[in-house]
Design an enzyme around this catalytic site. Structure first.
Site, PDB file in Angstrom:
ATOM      1  CG  HIS A  77      -2.004  -1.059   1.143  1.00  0.00           C
ATOM      2  ND1 HIS A  77      -3.154  -0.909   0.399  1.00  0.00           N
ATOM      3  CD2 HIS A  77      -2.087  -2.277   1.725  1.00  0.00           C
ATOM      4  CE1 HIS A  77      -3.915  -1.999   0.526  1.00  0.00           C
ATOM      5  NE2 HIS A  77      -3.270  -2.849   1.316  1.00  0.00           N
ATOM      6  CG  ASP A 136      -2.999  -9.096   6.186  1.00  0.00           C
ATOM      7  OD1 ASP A 136      -3.686  -8.682   7.143  1.00  0.00           O
ATOM      8  OD2 ASP A 136      -3.381  -9.028   5.009  1.00  0.00           O
ATOM      9  CG  ASP A 141      -2.800  -4.083   5.052  1.00  0.00           C
ATOM     10  OD1 ASP A 141      -1.881  -3.244   5.174  1.00  0.00           O
ATOM     11  OD2 ASP A 141      -3.875  -3.819   4.480  1.00  0.00           O
ATOM     12  CD  GLU A 142      -5.491  -6.004   1.158  1.00  0.00           C
ATOM     13  OE1 GLU A 142      -6.513  -6.629   0.821  1.00  0.00           O
ATOM     14  OE2 GLU A 142      -5.356  -4.774   0.976  1.00  0.00           O
ATOM     15  CB  ILE A 143       2.747  -8.752   1.147  1.00  0.00           C
ATOM     16  CG1 ILE A 143       3.046  -7.971   2.433  1.00  0.00           C
ATOM     17  CG2 ILE A 143       3.960  -8.793   0.229  1.00  0.00           C
ATOM     18  CD1 ILE A 143       3.422  -6.528   2.204  1.00  0.00           C
TER      19      ILE A 143
END
Length: 577
Positions: free
Chosen positions: A263, A384, A334-336
């Site tokens: 992000h 995550d 988060d969200e790699i």
């Protein structure tokens, strides 16, 4: 010693007992306070006039002084008109002249775990009401309760009441994303004010993301200078100071989040060399969903293999830690997305030499986590970092004493995984607490909406649909399925408003009164003294509280037609669906 015989009740006696409990609950529901106090005694519903010369006496404390001034003005000028006037007889006693505050410890900082307990006594007769609080922050909670007990013109206040109150959970928050769409400082201040009125105490500020970097940093001015949406959509150091001080005046901590290493596409406008897959199309034509470069439009991950990455990050962390005195620091993680890192040549070489993406994340965490801890910060990550199916770090890298995990996936299952591993948890389950859900998908040219008549639309394109109603939020127990010991590791919860499809025009109705529903459950629970869910009793109080919030300038959405509260009971059912 003989065991006592079990009591046997006839069906008629049992029915009368149930009716008695229901009637008792109905009588108490006339006390329109939100969130409902933990315990209170109000043996005879009555009220007393508030003197036109009413004053509040309090010990000197910078932030409590601001609260006293604010609440004094409010109770003298609000003249709230309830939707249904409280069933309280106005006594002939002389008006209340003074509210006296006593605070045990004036030095307690507004940090996690601060004592927010208080007692409030308003006599049936006598010139003075009293508040006793452990800290200034508890005194602020008491002042809010007192303000909600005042109504009418001339102003009157509930009397003959004693309240003893304190929260179940110490962390009660709202998360707002100000990267995808920008919110003016006034919007943030109004949100914090409404949070305080709901006894919420943490404003989680998700400041940056791939879409924009609106925070102006003294040591890295180009991040906002090139990564924000423009000069009118930035937060200066003076803006941050305003928000932080306003939060302290209202008993609300401001918890900053600088999301990384994912992000971070907005960082590439200033430093393209440290961001992988920046400004690339998020889902290349012909590729599978699993090979996309981002979870949504807006690509970019910081490159853990570039030494320049950590030079920039150190400056960012130093500035943010200086601007925000809050001991918690949210570092995202988060969200790699595998495809984004794999798009970079240096990462490709790392993988060809038998490295893994999890090891790459470990390189990043090993280079940033210890530095944050050295600044006396407890680091908050999205779940995550430990629970992702593909890219995660070893638990040994994140000592539980320095780490808190915020959960957003898989409802109570992931909460269980976190606390059973010994970590403290903040619950933001997307199944219950995501306020942006149910508004479809913001992706353009999306064929999922091209459905034949009669086709099941599913969640209408919203990945986390349906819309999370206040009832859904109110009925969620964030320690569901946990042992008593595990439940102690749940710090509390946060509702979250991600801003792909929200900005200042819809801010208030997206948050309120749904955040109010969470506020009560985290303060005093969602069950009555018998252990039954109290959502039915809560409906009328929430109607009234929403009405008062609107009168105070918060654009909270309605939960029922006005006719319902003007005709008590007529909008209820007597049978479960």
């Amino acid at each position: 010693m003989a065991k006592p015989k079990p009591i046997s009740l006839s069906p008629l006696t049992l029915s009368l007992l149930i009716l008695s409990l229901l009637f008792s609950s109905t009588v108490q529901s006339t006390l329109n306070v939100w969130p409902k106090p933990r315990t209170f005694s109000w043996p005879q519903p009555q009220a007393i006039l508030l003197s036109k010369n009413f004053t509040i006496s309090s010990p000197t404390h910078k932030h409590l002084d601001a609260a006293v001034t604010r609440y004094l003005r409010q109770v003298l000028t609000e003249h709230h008109r309830p939707l249904v006037p409280p069933d309280a007889n106005l006594t002939n006693s002389p008006p209340i002249q003074t509210l006296t505050l006593a605070v045990t410890d004036l030095t307690s900082p507004l940090h996690h775990g601060v004592n927010e307990s208080y007692t409030l006594s308003i006599p049936a007769e006598g010139a003075s009401a009293t508040i006793a609080a452990a800290t200034p922050w508890g005194a602020m909670r008491a002042l809010e309760t007192f303000s909600q007990l005042v109504w009418g013109d001339p102003a009157r206040v509930v009397s003959g009441i004693f309240i003893e109150d304190f929260p179940i959970f110490e962390h009660r928050g709202v998360m707002l994303d100000t990267s995808r769409n920008f919110y003016a400082v006034d919007d943030i201040l109004r949100t914090i004010r409404a949070m305080s009125e709901n006894k919420l105490n943490v404003f989680h500020w998700h400041i940056t993301d791939s879409h924009s970097f609106p925070l102006v940093l003294e040591s890295e001015p180009d991040l906002a200078g090139k990564g924000s949406y423009g000069a009118g959509m930035e937060y200066s150091p003076e803006d941050v100071k305003t928000v932080v001080e306003f939060g302290l005046d209202h008993g609300v901590r401001v918890l900053p989040e600088i999301d990384m290493p994912g992000h971070t596409g907005s960082w590439a406008e200033a430093y393209p060399e440290i961001v992988t897959c920046a400004n690339m199309f998020w889902w290349p034509a012909g590729s599978k969903l699993g090979d996309r470069l981002a979870s949504e439009p807006g690509t970019g991950h910081l490159n853990p293999l570039n030494p320049k990455t950590y030079q920039v990050i150190k400056n960012v962390i130093d500035d943010v830690a200086t601007m925000f005195p809050e001991p918690f620091y949210h570092a995202g993680a988060d969200e790699i997305i595998p495809g984004c890192w794999k798009a970079d040549p240096s990462v490709q070489t790392f993988l060809e030499n038998n490295g893994t993406l999890s090891q790459l994340l470990e390189v990043f965490v090993n280079s940033t986590f210890p530095y944050l801890v050295s600044l006396n910060r407890t680091v908050v990550y999205w779940e995550d970092v430990l629970l992702d199916a593909e890219i995660k770090v070893k638990p040994s890298l994140l000592p539980p004493e320095n780490t808190i995990l915020q959960t957003w996936n898989n409802g109570p299952n992931n909460t269980k995984k976190i606390v059973s591993s010994g970590y403290r948890a903040i619950v933001s389950s997307s199944d219950f607490y995501y306020l942006d859900c149910g508004h479809g998908n913001f992706i353009g040219n999306n064929s999922m909406y091209d459905l034949l008549p009669g086709t099941d639309p599913g969640n209408g394109g919203s990945w986390c649909g349906p819309f999370k109603t206040w009832q859904t939020i109110y009925n969620y127990d964030i320690t569901y399925g946990l042992t008593d010991e595990e439940a102690k590791l749940v710090l509390g919860g946060e509702v979250a408003l991600w801003s792909e499809q929200a900005d200042s025009t819809v801010l208030d109705p997206r948050i309120w009164p749904r955040a109010s529903a969470m506020a009560e459950t985290l303060w005093s629970g969602n069950r009555d003294e018998t252990g039954m869910k109290r959502y039915a009793e809560a409906t009328d109080r929430l109607n009234e509280w929403r009405h008062r919030m609107v009168a105070r300038g918060v654009g909270a959405e309605p939960i029922q037609p006005l006719w319902c509260i003007r005709n008590p009971g007529m909008c209820n059912t007597v049978h479960p669906f």
